[in-house]
Scaffold this motif. Structure first.
Motif, PDB file in Angstrom:
ATOM      1  N   LEU A   1       0.811  -1.222   0.000  1.00  0.00           N
ATOM      2  CA  LEU A   1       0.000   0.000   0.000  1.00  0.00           C
ATOM      3  C   LEU A   1       0.843   1.270   0.000  1.00  0.00           C
ATOM      4  N   LEU A   2       2.111   1.165   0.311  1.00  0.00           N
ATOM      5  CA  LEU A   2       2.938   2.345   0.548  1.00  0.00           C
ATOM      6  C   LEU A   2       3.091   3.256  -0.667  1.00  0.00           C
ATOM      7  N   SER A   3       3.293   2.695  -1.821  1.00  0.00           N
ATOM      8  CA  SER A   3       3.498   3.516  -3.016  1.00  0.00           C
ATOM      9  C   SER A   3       2.276   4.384  -3.296  1.00  0.00           C
ATOM     10  N   ARG A   4       1.120   3.795  -3.200  1.00  0.00           N
ATOM     11  CA  ARG A   4      -0.115   4.536  -3.495  1.00  0.00           C
ATOM     12  C   ARG A   4      -0.404   5.612  -2.448  1.00  0.00           C
ATOM     13  N   VAL A   5      -0.279   5.270  -1.172  1.00  0.00           N
ATOM     14  CA  VAL A   5      -0.586   6.272  -0.147  1.00  0.00           C
ATOM     15  C   VAL A   5       0.447   7.395  -0.161  1.00  0.00           C
ATOM     16  N   TYR A   6       1.687   7.060  -0.505  1.00  0.00           N
ATOM     17  CA  TYR A   6       2.703   8.105  -0.622  1.00  0.00           C
ATOM     18  C   TYR A   6       2.357   9.052  -1.777  1.00  0.00           C
ATOM     19  N   SER A   7       2.000   8.481  -2.920  1.00  0.00           N
ATOM     20  CA  SER A   7       1.645   9.300  -4.081  1.00  0.00           C
ATOM     21  C   SER A   7       0.471  10.217  -3.777  1.00  0.00           C
ATOM     22  N   THR A   8      -0.525   9.681  -3.119  1.00  0.00           N
ATOM     23  CA  THR A   8      -1.699  10.489  -2.765  1.00  0.00           C
ATOM     24  C   THR A   8      -1.317  11.593  -1.787  1.00  0.00           C
ATOM     25  N   SER A   9      -0.520  11.260  -0.795  1.00  0.00           N
ATOM     26  CA  SER A   9      -0.084  12.267   0.180  1.00  0.00           C
ATOM     27  C   SER A   9       0.746  13.348  -0.491  1.00  0.00           C
ATOM     28  N   ALA A  10       1.631  12.949  -1.395  1.00  0.00           N
ATOM     29  CA  ALA A  10       2.464  13.925  -2.106  1.00  0.00           C
ATOM     30  C   ALA A  10       1.598  14.847  -2.956  1.00  0.00           C
ATOM     31  N   ALA A  11       0.567  14.296  -3.560  1.00  0.00           N
ATOM     32  CA  ALA A  11      -0.318  15.120  -4.387  1.00  0.00           C
ATOM     33  C   ALA A  11      -1.126  16.093  -3.531  1.00  0.00           C
ATOM     34  N   ILE A  12      -1.578  15.654  -2.386  1.00  0.00           N
ATOM     35  CA  ILE A  12      -2.332  16.543  -1.494  1.00  0.00           C
ATOM     36  C   ILE A  12      -1.431  17.643  -0.963  1.00  0.00           C
ATOM     37  N   LEU A  13      -0.241  17.265  -0.546  1.00  0.00           N
ATOM     38  CA  LEU A  13       0.644  18.200   0.150  1.00  0.00           C
ATOM     39  C   LEU A  13       1.577  18.982  -0.774  1.00  0.00           C
ATOM     40  N   ARG A  14       1.772  18.518  -1.997  1.00  0.00           N
ATOM     41  CA  ARG A  14       2.719  19.123  -2.942  1.00  0.00           C
ATOM     42  C   ARG A  14       4.128  19.173  -2.369  1.00  0.00           C
ATOM     43  N   SER A  15       4.463  18.161  -1.613  1.00  0.00           N
ATOM     44  CA  SER A  15       5.789  18.095  -1.002  1.00  0.00           C
ATOM     45  C   SER A  15       6.131  16.642  -0.699  1.00  0.00           C
ATOM     46  N   SER A  16       7.248  16.189  -1.225  1.00  0.00           N
ATOM     47  CA  SER A  16       7.654  14.811  -0.970  1.00  0.00           C
ATOM     48  C   SER A  16       8.034  14.609   0.499  1.00  0.00           C
ATOM     49  N   HIS A  17       8.638  15.632   1.097  1.00  0.00           N
ATOM     50  CA  HIS A  17       9.057  15.509   2.498  1.00  0.00           C
ATOM     51  C   HIS A  17       7.852  15.439   3.430  1.00  0.00           C
ATOM     52  N   LEU A  18       6.863  16.272   3.195  1.00  0.00           N
ATOM     53  CA  LEU A  18       5.661  16.236   4.020  1.00  0.00           C
ATOM     54  C   LEU A  18       4.877  14.947   3.779  1.00  0.00           C
ATOM     55  N   ALA A  19       4.904  14.451   2.557  1.00  0.00           N
ATOM     56  CA  ALA A  19       4.223  13.189   2.255  1.00  0.00           C
ATOM     57  C   ALA A  19       4.852  12.051   3.058  1.00  0.00           C
ATOM     58  N   GLU A  20       6.168  12.067   3.144  1.00  0.00           N
ATOM     59  CA  GLU A  20       6.852  11.051   3.954  1.00  0.00           C
ATOM     60  C   GLU A  20       6.411  11.143   5.407  1.00  0.00           C
ATOM     61  N   ASP A  21       6.278  12.363   5.918  1.00  0.00           N
ATOM     62  CA  ASP A  21       5.811  12.554   7.292  1.00  0.00           C
ATOM     63  C   ASP A  21       4.390  12.029   7.473  1.00  0.00           C
ATOM     64  N   ALA A  22       3.520  12.317   6.515  1.00  0.00           N
ATOM     65  CA  ALA A  22       2.130  11.863   6.601  1.00  0.00           C
ATOM     66  C   ALA A  22       2.060  10.338   6.616  1.00  0.00           C
ATOM     67  N   VAL A  23       2.826   9.705   5.736  1.00  0.00           N
ATOM     68  CA  VAL A  23       2.828   8.243   5.674  1.00  0.00           C
ATOM     69  C   VAL A  23       3.417   7.665   6.956  1.00  0.00           C
ATOM     70  N   GLN A  24       4.488   8.272   7.433  1.00  0.00           N
ATOM     71  CA  GLN A  24       5.097   7.786   8.667  1.00  0.00           C
ATOM     72  C   GLN A  24       4.117   7.909   9.837  1.00  0.00           C
ATOM     73  N   ASN A  25       3.410   9.025   9.924  1.00  0.00           N
ATOM     74  CA  ASN A  25       2.420   9.204  10.993  1.00  0.00           C
ATOM     75  C   ASN A  25       1.323   8.151  10.889  1.00  0.00           C
ATOM     76  N   ALA A  26       0.883   7.882   9.670  1.00  0.00           N
ATOM     77  CA  ALA A  26      -0.157   6.874   9.460  1.00  0.00           C
ATOM     78  C   ALA A  26       0.353   5.477   9.826  1.00  0.00           C
ATOM     79  N   LEU A  27       1.603   5.175   9.482  1.00  0.00           N
ATOM     80  CA  LEU A  27       2.175   3.876   9.829  1.00  0.00           C
ATOM     81  C   LEU A  27       2.234   3.676  11.342  1.00  0.00           C
ATOM     82  N   LEU A  28       2.674   4.706  12.049  1.00  0.00           N
ATOM     83  CA  LEU A  28       2.731   4.621  13.506  1.00  0.00           C
ATOM     84  C   LEU A  28       1.340   4.421  14.100  1.00  0.00           C
TER      85      LEU A  28
END
Length: 187
Positions: free
Chosen positions: A26-53
């Protein structure tokens, strides 16, 4: 017992590899969606990491999750929106969206190129929308959330989601119908 339930049970029993097996597809898709929402790869990583935790904690606390994939997609979208809200309060919207593409193993090279170009134009158009319209388009078309789920995520009425989605479609249609300056110059 389905695979998701088995992995969650194994995870609760201390098998950390089971959690990876559960979330990895699921990681590739949720990362892509987060990056599109946030317009930032770094923030997308944070969003995915928060969701994983949060997902790991929910599993370990015995939360009853009927459809993990859907629940995790929803959770990640919520965390991305949380960061978007924080970001909009703190600073202007800057950042970059790195190219995110999932290769199509079945397509011929020319088909893949045409699809990539069309997809890139569409993604650029979606990314140029304001955050309210961009978010509903991403959640509806990329995350495949229902209107009710999007209303829950954004904490607004379903009618508001329908209205935003309609307006976003109109804006996207208008943008896609405009001639591309690059193509006009090439002629």
């Amino acid at each position: 017992m389905d695979q998701e339930k088995l992995y969650m049970k194994q995870c609760r029993n201390g098998d950390k590899e089971a959690f990876f097996k559960l979330v990895e597809p699921l990681l590739s898709r949720v990362y892509s969606t987060s990056a599109a929402i946030l317009r930032s790869s770094h923030l997308a990583e944070d969003a995915v990491q928060n969701a994983l935790l949060e997902a790991y904690q929910a599993i370990m606390n015995g939360k009853n999750i009927r459809n993990f994939k859907s629940w995790f997609n929803h959770l990640t979208a919520c965390r991305a929106l949380d960061l978007a809200r924080q970001r909009s309060k703190l600073a202007s919207r800057t950042g970059d969206l790195e190219e995110i593409e999932v290769p199509d193993e079945q397509a011929s090279p020319i088909d893949a190129l045409i699809r990539k170009e069309a997809g890139h134009e569409l993604l650029e158009s979606v990314m140029s929308l304001d955050i309210n319209h961009r978010t509903v388009v991403i959640l509806y078309y990329y995350q495949e959330l229902s209107l009710d789920e999007i209303a829950d995520v954004l904490d607004v009425k379903k009618g508001t989601i329908k209205s935003r989605l309609h307006a976003a479609r109109l804006k996207l249609n208008e943008k896609m119908m405009q001639p591309n300056p690059k193509q006009v110059m090439e002629c």
